[in-house]
Scaffold this motif. Structure first.
Motif, PDB file in Angstrom:
ATOM      1  N   MET A 229       0.860  -1.186   0.000  1.00 43.15           N
ATOM      2  CA  MET A 229       0.000   0.000   0.000  1.00 43.15           C
ATOM      3  C   MET A 229       0.898   1.238   0.000  1.00 43.15           C
ATOM      4  SD  MET A 229      -2.924   1.247  -0.249  1.00 43.15           S
ATOM      5  CE  MET A 229      -4.587   1.372   0.391  1.00 43.15           C
ATOM      6  N   VAL A 230       1.529   1.486  -1.153  1.00 39.70           N
ATOM      7  CA  VAL A 230       2.416   2.645  -1.291  1.00 39.70           C
ATOM      8  C   VAL A 230       1.742   3.688  -2.173  1.00 39.70           C
ATOM      9  CG1 VAL A 230       4.523   1.384  -0.786  1.00 39.70           C
ATOM     10  CG2 VAL A 230       3.664   1.455  -3.148  1.00 39.70           C
ATOM     11  N   ARG A 231       2.452   4.778  -2.468  1.00 41.58           N
ATOM     12  CA  ARG A 231       1.803   5.975  -2.990  1.00 41.58           C
ATOM     13  C   ARG A 231       1.338   5.875  -4.443  1.00 41.58           C
ATOM     14  NH1 ARG A 231       5.757  10.131  -2.213  1.00 41.58           N
ATOM     15  NH2 ARG A 231       6.548   9.607  -4.283  1.00 41.58           N
ATOM     16  N   ASP A 232       2.190   5.340  -5.332  1.00 45.68           N
ATOM     17  CA  ASP A 232       1.864   5.429  -6.755  1.00 45.68           C
ATOM     18  C   ASP A 232       2.496   4.285  -7.536  1.00 45.68           C
ATOM     19  OD1 ASP A 232       4.588   6.115  -6.945  1.00 45.68           O
ATOM     20  OD2 ASP A 232       4.169   8.262  -6.985  1.00 45.68           O
ATOM     21  N   ASP A 233       2.318   4.304  -8.854  1.00 46.32           N
ATOM     22  CA  ASP A 233       2.800   3.239  -9.727  1.00 46.32           C
ATOM     23  C   ASP A 233       4.303   3.031  -9.596  1.00 46.32           C
ATOM     24  OD1 ASP A 233       0.276   4.354 -10.751  1.00 46.32           O
ATOM     25  OD2 ASP A 233       0.530   2.944 -12.417  1.00 46.32           O
ATOM     26  N   ASP A 234       5.051   4.120  -9.568  1.00 46.90           N
ATOM     27  CA  ASP A 234       6.512   3.995  -9.498  1.00 46.90           C
ATOM     28  C   ASP A 234       6.948   3.335  -8.199  1.00 46.90           C
ATOM     29  OD1 ASP A 234       6.851   5.112 -11.991  1.00 46.90           O
ATOM     30  OD2 ASP A 234       7.198   7.150 -11.235  1.00 46.90           O
ATOM     31  N   GLN A 235       6.311   3.705  -7.090  1.00 46.18           N
ATOM     32  CA  GLN A 235       6.680   3.075  -5.825  1.00 46.18           C
ATOM     33  C   GLN A 235       6.295   1.598  -5.807  1.00 46.18           C
ATOM     34  OE1 GLN A 235       5.355   5.147  -2.325  1.00 46.18           O
ATOM     35  NE2 GLN A 235       6.774   6.848  -2.640  1.00 46.18           N
ATOM     36  N   VAL A 236       5.166   1.259  -6.408  1.00 48.11           N
ATOM     37  CA  VAL A 236       4.796  -0.161  -6.490  1.00 48.11           C
ATOM     38  C   VAL A 236       5.849  -0.925  -7.303  1.00 48.11           C
ATOM     39  CG1 VAL A 236       3.092  -1.812  -7.338  1.00 48.11           C
ATOM     40  CG2 VAL A 236       2.328   0.296  -6.256  1.00 48.11           C
ATOM     41  N   ARG A 237       6.274  -0.360  -8.431  1.00 43.96           N
ATOM     42  CA  ARG A 237       7.292  -1.022  -9.249  1.00 43.96           C
ATOM     43  C   ARG A 237       8.599  -1.189  -8.471  1.00 43.96           C
ATOM     44  NH1 ARG A 237       5.116   2.637 -13.188  1.00 43.96           N
ATOM     45  NH2 ARG A 237       3.858   1.500 -14.729  1.00 43.96           N
ATOM     46  N   ASP A 238       8.982  -0.161  -7.721  1.00 47.25           N
ATOM     47  CA  ASP A 238      10.207  -0.245  -6.930  1.00 47.25           C
ATOM     48  C   ASP A 238      10.117  -1.363  -5.894  1.00 47.25           C
ATOM     49  OD1 ASP A 238      11.275   1.852  -8.341  1.00 47.25           O
ATOM     50  OD2 ASP A 238      10.852   3.369  -6.808  1.00 47.25           O
ATOM     51  N   VAL A 239       8.981  -1.424  -5.190  1.00 44.20           N
ATOM     52  CA  VAL A 239       8.796  -2.470  -4.182  1.00 44.20           C
ATOM     53  C   VAL A 239       8.831  -3.845  -4.833  1.00 44.20           C
ATOM     54  CG1 VAL A 239       7.116  -3.496  -2.594  1.00 44.20           C
ATOM     55  CG2 VAL A 239       7.555  -1.037  -2.518  1.00 44.20           C
ATOM     56  N   LEU A 240       8.116  -4.003  -5.944  1.00 44.16           N
ATOM     57  CA  LEU A 240       8.074  -5.308  -6.602  1.00 44.16           C
ATOM     58  C   LEU A 240       9.458  -5.719  -7.094  1.00 44.16           C
ATOM     59  CD1 LEU A 240       6.093  -7.552  -7.373  1.00 44.16           C
ATOM     60  CD2 LEU A 240       5.872  -6.466  -9.625  1.00 44.16           C
ATOM     61  N   GLY A 241      10.237  -4.750  -7.566  1.00 46.64           N
ATOM     62  CA  GLY A 241      11.596  -5.070  -8.003  1.00 46.64           C
ATOM     63  C   GLY A 241      12.442  -5.643  -6.879  1.00 46.64           C
ATOM     64  N   GLU A 242      12.302  -5.072  -5.681  1.00 47.46           N
ATOM     65  CA  GLU A 242      13.053  -5.600  -4.544  1.00 47.46           C
ATOM     66  C   GLU A 242      12.504  -6.956  -4.095  1.00 47.46           C
ATOM     67  OE1 GLU A 242      14.209  -2.816  -1.372  1.00 47.46           O
ATOM     68  OE2 GLU A 242      13.131  -1.270  -2.513  1.00 47.46           O
ATOM     69  N   VAL A 243      11.197  -7.131  -4.200  1.00 49.01           N
ATOM     70  CA  VAL A 243      10.560  -8.376  -3.764  1.00 49.01           C
ATOM     71  C   VAL A 243      10.980  -9.550  -4.643  1.00 49.01           C
ATOM     72  CG1 VAL A 243       8.335  -9.576  -3.652  1.00 49.01           C
ATOM     73  CG2 VAL A 243       8.577  -7.282  -2.656  1.00 49.01           C
ATOM     74  N   LEU A 244      10.966  -9.342  -5.960  1.00 52.98           N
ATOM     75  CA  LEU A 244      11.173 -10.455  -6.878  1.00 52.98           C
ATOM     76  C   LEU A 244      12.586 -11.010  -6.833  1.00 52.98           C
ATOM     77  CD1 LEU A 244       9.102  -9.258  -9.962  1.00 52.98           C
ATOM     78  CD2 LEU A 244       8.443 -10.833  -8.142  1.00 52.98           C
ATOM     79  N   GLY A 245      13.498 -10.228  -6.309  1.00 55.18           N
ATOM     80  CA  GLY A 245      14.862 -10.732  -6.199  1.00 55.18           C
ATOM     81  C   GLY A 245      15.048 -11.789  -5.126  1.00 55.18           C
ATOM     82  N   VAL A 246      14.102 -11.866  -4.188  1.00 55.09           N
ATOM     83  CA  VAL A 246      14.274 -12.780  -3.054  1.00 55.09           C
ATOM     84  C   VAL A 246      13.072 -13.698  -2.838  1.00 55.09           C
ATOM     85  CG1 VAL A 246      15.811 -11.170  -1.852  1.00 55.09           C
ATOM     86  CG2 VAL A 246      13.342 -11.072  -1.427  1.00 55.09           C
ATOM     87  N   ALA A 247      11.949 -13.438  -3.540  1.00 55.38           N
ATOM     88  CA  ALA A 247      10.706 -14.148  -3.261  1.00 55.38           C
ATOM     89  C   ALA A 247      10.774 -15.600  -3.703  1.00 55.38           C
ATOM     90  CB  ALA A 247       9.544 -13.449  -3.942  1.00 55.38           C
ATOM     91  N   GLY A 248      10.115 -16.449  -2.931  1.00 55.90           N
ATOM     92  CA  GLY A 248       9.941 -17.831  -3.334  1.00 55.90           C
ATOM     93  C   GLY A 248       8.686 -17.984  -4.173  1.00 55.90           C
ATOM     94  N   ASP A 249       8.504 -19.167  -4.752  1.00 56.23           N
ATOM     95  CA  ASP A 249       7.383 -19.347  -5.663  1.00 56.23           C
ATOM     96  C   ASP A 249       6.045 -19.533  -4.944  1.00 56.23           C
ATOM     97  OD1 ASP A 249       7.685 -21.885  -4.661  1.00 56.23           O
ATOM     98  OD2 ASP A 249       8.235 -22.812  -6.576  1.00 56.23           O
ATOM     99  N   ARG A 250       6.041 -19.499  -3.606  1.00 53.82           N
ATOM    100  CA  ARG A 250       4.771 -19.589  -2.882  1.00 53.82           C
ATOM    101  C   ARG A 250       4.143 -18.217  -2.663  1.00 53.82           C
ATOM    102  NH1 ARG A 250       8.380 -19.172   1.454  1.00 53.82           N
ATOM    103  NH2 ARG A 250       7.611 -17.961   3.241  1.00 53.82           N
ATOM    104  N   LEU A 251       4.845 -17.147  -3.049  1.00 51.77           N
ATOM    105  CA  LEU A 251       4.421 -15.802  -2.680  1.00 51.77           C
ATOM    106  C   LEU A 251       3.264 -15.294  -3.548  1.00 51.77           C
ATOM    107  CD1 LEU A 251       4.898 -13.210  -1.001  1.00 51.77           C
ATOM    108  CD2 LEU A 251       6.506 -12.477  -2.777  1.00 51.77           C
ATOM    109  N   THR A 252       2.296 -14.654  -2.882  1.00 51.93           N
ATOM    110  CA  THR A 252       1.241 -13.904  -3.561  1.00 51.93           C
ATOM    111  C   THR A 252       1.356 -12.445  -3.134  1.00 51.93           C
ATOM    112  OG1 THR A 252      -0.256 -15.808  -3.565  1.00 51.93           O
ATOM    113  CG2 THR A 252      -1.246 -13.631  -3.889  1.00 51.93           C
TER     114      THR A 252
END
Length: 308
Positions: free
Chosen positions: A68-91
């Protein structure tokens, strides 16, 4: 236990996360949170949540991650950091209201890393977030929705799986289109009332009172289509009555606005478009004033001033 992460503890994100923290033990959830500001982190920790030191630290160890961040760019930034470490069980559940094309873009990126993504904007404001009464409108696959559903149910009392990815965002934008057009109409009503010397706070009290009874604009939203209504259909009769009342009152209101020198462009547009918008054929070209029935010729039903 389902491990939940929450990123973004702003005006709505913080009460959403606090609601999760309060509900977590009874619902079999654990909660870890992250934000760049220390104050909401301390508040969530006091409420029983764990605090992560970074987005990556949080994302590496959760099953459902709410963003729940401010805008599209912040969502993309968060997702970029998430995908580097996330396992395949993540939603990943994106609660931020983003551009219509963004959810599909994010979901495609997430899928390449084996991560499921939902777009799930919310309606109800900070009060609804605090009370757990948010409406949450969700777009995404059935399996991703099923994985996130226990978390969503802890935060909202109206959870709607609107359709495939992007449908939640479209649902929210349609809802908010009505919301803010109605706000703009309210400003016209205030100017008209003020020019007439009325108490604007009292008018607001009446609007909130009657909307709570009638349902406000949502009172007309029961059909499954916006197509024209054939004669003989149940809704044709209902909406013909709504239209007659609406055009009568809008005609009176725009006449009064002319007398008082108040600009009411939305009211004039509504007078033109109410009938076709309801799915009714255009009437003849008489003005609303011409169509008014003299008081001594009205039937009892004509005296019902409240529309839907």
């Amino acid at each position: 236990m389902t491990s939940v992460g929450f990123i973004g503890l702003g005006n709505i994100g913080k009460p959403m996360a606090l609601r999760l923290a309060a509900q977590a033990p009874a619902r079999g959830l654990t909660l870890t949170v992250y934000d760049v500001a220390p104050e909401p982190l301390a508040e969530l920790e006091a409420a029983g949540a764990k605090v992560a030191g970074s987005v990556a630290e949080l994302a590496a160890d959760v099953d459902v991650l709410c963003v729940m961040v401010r805008d599209d760019d912040q969502v993309r930034d968060v997702l970029g950091e998430v995908l580097g470490v996330a396992g395949d069980r993540l939603t990943v559940v994106v609660h931020s209201t983003v551009a219509p094309a963004t959810p599909a873009e994010l979901a495609a990126t997430a899928a390449r890393h084996g991560v499921r993504l939902l777009d799930a904007p919310v309606s109800g404001g900070s009060m609804g977030a605090s009370a757990g009464t948010l409406a949450i409108m969700v777009g995404g696959s059935d399996d991703a929705f099923a994985a996130a559903r226990p978390v969503l149910d802890a935060m909202g009392s109206k959870v709607v799986h609107a359709g495939p990815i992007g449908a939640g965002t479209t649902f929210k934008l349609a809802r908010n289109l009505m919301h803010f057009v109605a706000f703009t109409a309210a400003t016209e009503a205030q100017r008209l009332a003020e020019a007439a010397g009325l108490d604007l706070k009292a008018l607001g009290d009446v609007v909130r009172h009657t909307d709570a009874i009638t349902g406000g604009p949502g009172a007309i939203m029961h059909r499954e289509t916006a197509a024209p209504i054939p004669e003989g259909d149940f809704w044709h009769g209902v909406f013909t009555h709504v239209r007659a009342l609406g055009e009568k009152d809008l005609g009176f209101a725009t006449d009064l606005a002319d007398q008082l020198g108040v600009e009411v462009p939305l009211a004039r547009l509504a007078l033109e478009r109410l009938g076709p918008g309801l799915g009714l054929d255009k009437l003849d070209q008489r003005t609303p004033t011409d169509q008014r029935t003299p008081a001594d010729q009205r039937t009892p039903s004509d005296h019902t001033e409240e529309s839907a």
